[in-house]
Design a protein around this motif. Structure first.
Motif, mmCIF file in Angstrom:
data_model
loop_
_atom_site.group_PDB
_atom_site.id
_atom_site.type_symbol
_atom_site.label_atom_id
_atom_site.label_comp_id
_atom_site.label_asym_id
_atom_site.label_seq_id
_atom_site.Cartn_x
_atom_site.Cartn_y
_atom_site.Cartn_z
ATOM 1 N N GLY A 200 47.381 32.589 37.686
ATOM 2 C CA GLY A 200 46.118 32.194 38.282
ATOM 3 C C GLY A 200 45.845 32.732 39.672
ATOM 4 O O GLY A 200 44.700 32.693 40.144
ATOM 5 N N ARG A 201 46.866 33.254 40.346
ATOM 6 C CA ARG A 201 46.683 33.722 41.724
ATOM 7 C C ARG A 201 45.631 34.828 41.834
ATOM 8 O O ARG A 201 44.733 34.725 42.689
ATOM 9 C CB ARG A 201 48.033 34.184 42.301
ATOM 10 C CG ARG A 201 47.939 34.995 43.586
ATOM 11 C CD ARG A 201 47.338 34.197 44.746
ATOM 12 N NE ARG A 201 47.235 34.981 45.958
ATOM 13 C CZ ARG A 201 46.213 35.770 46.276
ATOM 14 N NH1 ARG A 201 45.186 35.890 45.454
ATOM 15 N NH2 ARG A 201 46.202 36.437 47.410
ATOM 16 N N PRO A 202 45.665 35.879 41.010
ATOM 17 C CA PRO A 202 44.654 36.927 41.156
ATOM 18 C C PRO A 202 43.236 36.445 40.892
ATOM 19 O O PRO A 202 42.272 37.062 41.384
ATOM 20 C CB PRO A 202 45.082 37.968 40.111
ATOM 21 C CG PRO A 202 46.540 37.717 39.895
ATOM 22 C CD PRO A 202 46.690 36.236 40.017
ATOM 23 N N LEU A 203 43.088 35.377 40.131
ATOM 24 C CA LEU A 203 41.751 34.919 39.760
ATOM 25 C C LEU A 203 40.992 34.332 40.943
ATOM 26 O O LEU A 203 39.778 34.128 40.875
ATOM 27 C CB LEU A 203 41.842 33.885 38.634
ATOM 28 C CG LEU A 203 42.650 34.311 37.402
ATOM 29 C CD1 LEU A 203 42.493 33.279 36.294
ATOM 30 C CD2 LEU A 203 42.248 35.698 36.911
ATOM 31 N N THR A 204 41.707 34.066 42.042
ATOM 32 C CA THR A 204 41.061 33.546 43.249
ATOM 33 C C THR A 204 40.737 34.651 44.255
ATOM 34 O O THR A 204 40.158 34.364 45.306
ATOM 35 C CB THR A 204 41.963 32.506 43.933
ATOM 36 O OG1 THR A 204 43.149 33.150 44.417
ATOM 37 C CG2 THR A 204 42.356 31.399 42.961
ATOM 38 N N ASP A 205 41.108 35.880 43.929
ATOM 39 C CA ASP A 205 40.890 36.990 44.850
ATOM 40 C C ASP A 205 39.383 37.266 45.005
ATOM 41 O O ASP A 205 38.677 37.418 43.994
ATOM 42 C CB ASP A 205 41.590 38.240 44.327
ATOM 43 C CG ASP A 205 41.499 39.404 45.289
ATOM 44 O OD1 ASP A 205 42.451 39.610 46.044
ATOM 45 O OD2 ASP A 205 40.459 40.107 45.285
ATOM 46 N N PRO A 206 38.862 37.349 46.227
ATOM 47 C CA PRO A 206 37.424 37.559 46.415
ATOM 48 C C PRO A 206 36.898 38.836 45.774
ATOM 49 O O PRO A 206 35.781 38.846 45.234
ATOM 50 C CB PRO A 206 37.275 37.605 47.940
ATOM 51 C CG PRO A 206 38.453 36.842 48.462
ATOM 52 C CD PRO A 206 39.563 37.132 47.506
ATOM 53 N N ASP A 207 37.671 39.921 45.825
ATOM 54 C CA ASP A 207 37.209 41.174 45.226
ATOM 55 C C ASP A 207 37.138 41.063 43.705
ATOM 56 O O ASP A 207 36.187 41.554 43.085
ATOM 57 C CB ASP A 207 38.133 42.327 45.621
ATOM 58 C CG ASP A 207 38.039 42.678 47.094
ATOM 59 O OD1 ASP A 207 36.939 42.535 47.662
ATOM 60 O OD2 ASP A 207 39.062 43.092 47.676
ATOM 61 N N LEU A 208 38.140 40.431 43.107
ATOM 62 C CA LEU A 208 38.114 40.258 41.655
ATOM 63 C C LEU A 208 36.950 39.347 41.257
ATOM 64 O O LEU A 208 36.245 39.617 40.274
ATOM 65 C CB LEU A 208 39.440 39.690 41.164
ATOM 66 C CG LEU A 208 39.636 39.645 39.644
ATOM 67 C CD1 LEU A 208 41.113 39.812 39.286
ATOM 68 C CD2 LEU A 208 39.119 38.338 39.035
ATOM 69 N N LYS A 209 36.733 38.296 42.039
ATOM 70 C CA LYS A 209 35.628 37.387 41.735
ATOM 71 C C LYS A 209 34.284 38.097 41.855
ATOM 72 O O LYS A 209 33.366 37.857 41.059
ATOM 73 C CB LYS A 209 35.683 36.169 42.668
ATOM 74 C CG LYS A 209 36.871 35.248 42.414
ATOM 75 C CD LYS A 209 36.935 34.111 43.414
ATOM 76 C CE LYS A 209 35.909 33.055 43.123
ATOM 77 N NZ LYS A 209 36.203 32.315 41.871
ATOM 78 N N ALA A 210 34.185 39.018 42.800
ATOM 79 C CA ALA A 210 32.939 39.760 42.965
ATOM 80 C C ALA A 210 32.696 40.685 41.780
ATOM 81 O O ALA A 210 31.560 40.822 41.303
ATOM 82 C CB ALA A 210 32.981 40.558 44.265
ATOM 83 N N ILE A 211 33.756 41.333 41.306
ATOM 84 C CA ILE A 211 33.630 42.191 40.130
ATOM 85 C C ILE A 211 33.190 41.361 38.923
ATOM 86 O O ILE A 211 32.308 41.762 38.156
ATOM 87 C CB ILE A 211 34.965 42.908 39.842
ATOM 88 C CG1 ILE A 211 35.273 43.920 40.949
ATOM 89 C CG2 ILE A 211 34.928 43.605 38.480
ATOM 90 C CD1 ILE A 211 36.675 44.507 40.883
ATOM 91 N N ALA A 212 33.811 40.192 38.754
ATOM 92 C CA ALA A 212 33.457 39.322 37.634
ATOM 93 C C ALA A 212 31.986 38.901 37.701
ATOM 94 O O ALA A 212 31.286 38.881 36.686
ATOM 95 C CB ALA A 212 34.364 38.099 37.626
ATOM 96 N N ALA A 213 31.519 38.598 38.906
ATOM 97 C CA ALA A 213 30.130 38.180 39.061
ATOM 98 C C ALA A 213 29.177 39.317 38.708
ATOM 99 O O ALA A 213 28.160 39.099 38.025
ATOM 100 C CB ALA A 213 29.888 37.697 40.490
#
Length: 288
Positions: A200-213
């Motif tokens: 779950g750690r990478p799922l909180t990364d701001p860059d990953l979250k931005a890509i997902a959005a």
């Protein structure tokens, strides 16, 4: 649930393996049987267990029931299990394997792995050779390893003369094990990721979250798709039917080069790295 067709990879012995597997660690009892049947409905055909997980019996029961019901054929399935340290060695390995096979209730397993190298025990090479002998009788289709680093994998190949079909290792955003993957590529070994969501750690990364959005996808789908595009097989685990479907959604989109570079840049970044045991140290002199 909508079943999807999962892409496969050709192993170095010519057999095919679905690149998305269903992990079963910590899923036991009736929950395991239910989850496996739901996973089959969602399109999973690659199932991963181990003697350590204590759910081989439930997995086998669910798979046999699905076959009897006509939901799937045995030929469509790819079943992996693993030997724990207490089954390592030329003498103990055959007994450990056949115990797993009996619990699964299958005529053969598609892939049998050494779960951890346990270098302190010094038995992984003879264990792998014993696995190869059983493979010759048809009870094992493919043999591989898990949690081997570059040194240990090289020693295994040079000592036994046998190349594993895959190496299942910790691999996720922030820890893609590039040197090990390069060694795998050299020898034709498939990299398979356990803990592909990095606990779950990478799922909180701001860059990953931005890509997902931007992609209108979940963070988990982006994390899994990232590994998939690196050519890595993934075995996420979940007992939730909704999450099974969500994880399969990794097949419905593609990350662009910029997305991939951003996520690759997480290797070595603060807060990232190996979250589990070091193969050189685990489980130590005690063994198991």
């Amino acid at each position: 649930m909508t079943a999807r067709e999962v892409p496969s990879v050709t192993l170095n012995d010519g057999r095919e393996m679905p690149l998305i597997g269903f992990g079963t660690y910590k899923i036991v009892g009736a929950d395991a049987e239910r989850a496996v049947r739901e996973a089959i409905d969602a399109g999973y055909r690659h199932f991963d267990t181990a003697s350590l997980y204590q759910n081989e019996e439930e997995l086998g029961k669910a798979l046999r029931a699905a076959i009897s019901a006509g939901d799937v054929t045995r030929e469509e399935l790819f079943v992996t299990t693993k030997v724990w340290q207490d089954g390592q060695g030329a003498v103990r390995l055959p007994q450990a394997f056949h115990a797993s096979l009996r619990r699964l209730g299958l005529d053969f397993v598609d892939c049998y792995l050494i779960h951890w190298p346990w270098p302190q025990g010094g038995l992984y090479n003879e264990t792998f050779e014993a696995m190869a002998r059983i493979q010759g009788f048809g009870h094992i289709q493919n043999i591989g390893v898990a949690n081997f680093n570059e040194r240990l994998l090289t020693d295994l190949i040079e000592t036994t003369g046998i190349v594993p079909v895959l190496n299942q290792v910790e691999c996720h955003v922030g820890f893609t094990q590039q040197p090990l993957r390069e060694l795998h590529k050299k020898h034709g070994v498939v990299t398979e990721a356990w803990a592909p969501l990095g606990r779950g750690r990478p799922l909180t990364d701001p860059d990953l979250k931005a890509i997902a959005a931007r992609r209108e996808k979940s963070e988990a789908q982006v994390a899994l798709r990232f590994l998939h595009q690196l050519g890595i097989s993934v075995v996420p685990k979940t007992s939730s039917a909704a999450r099974m479907e969500e994880n399969m959604g990794m097949l419905d989109f593609r990350l662009n080069r910029d997305d991939m570079e951003v996520l690759l840049s997480k290797d070595g970044a603060d807060g990232y790295g190996r979250y589990s045991n070091d193969p050189e140290e685990f489980p130590g002199e005690i063994g198991y």
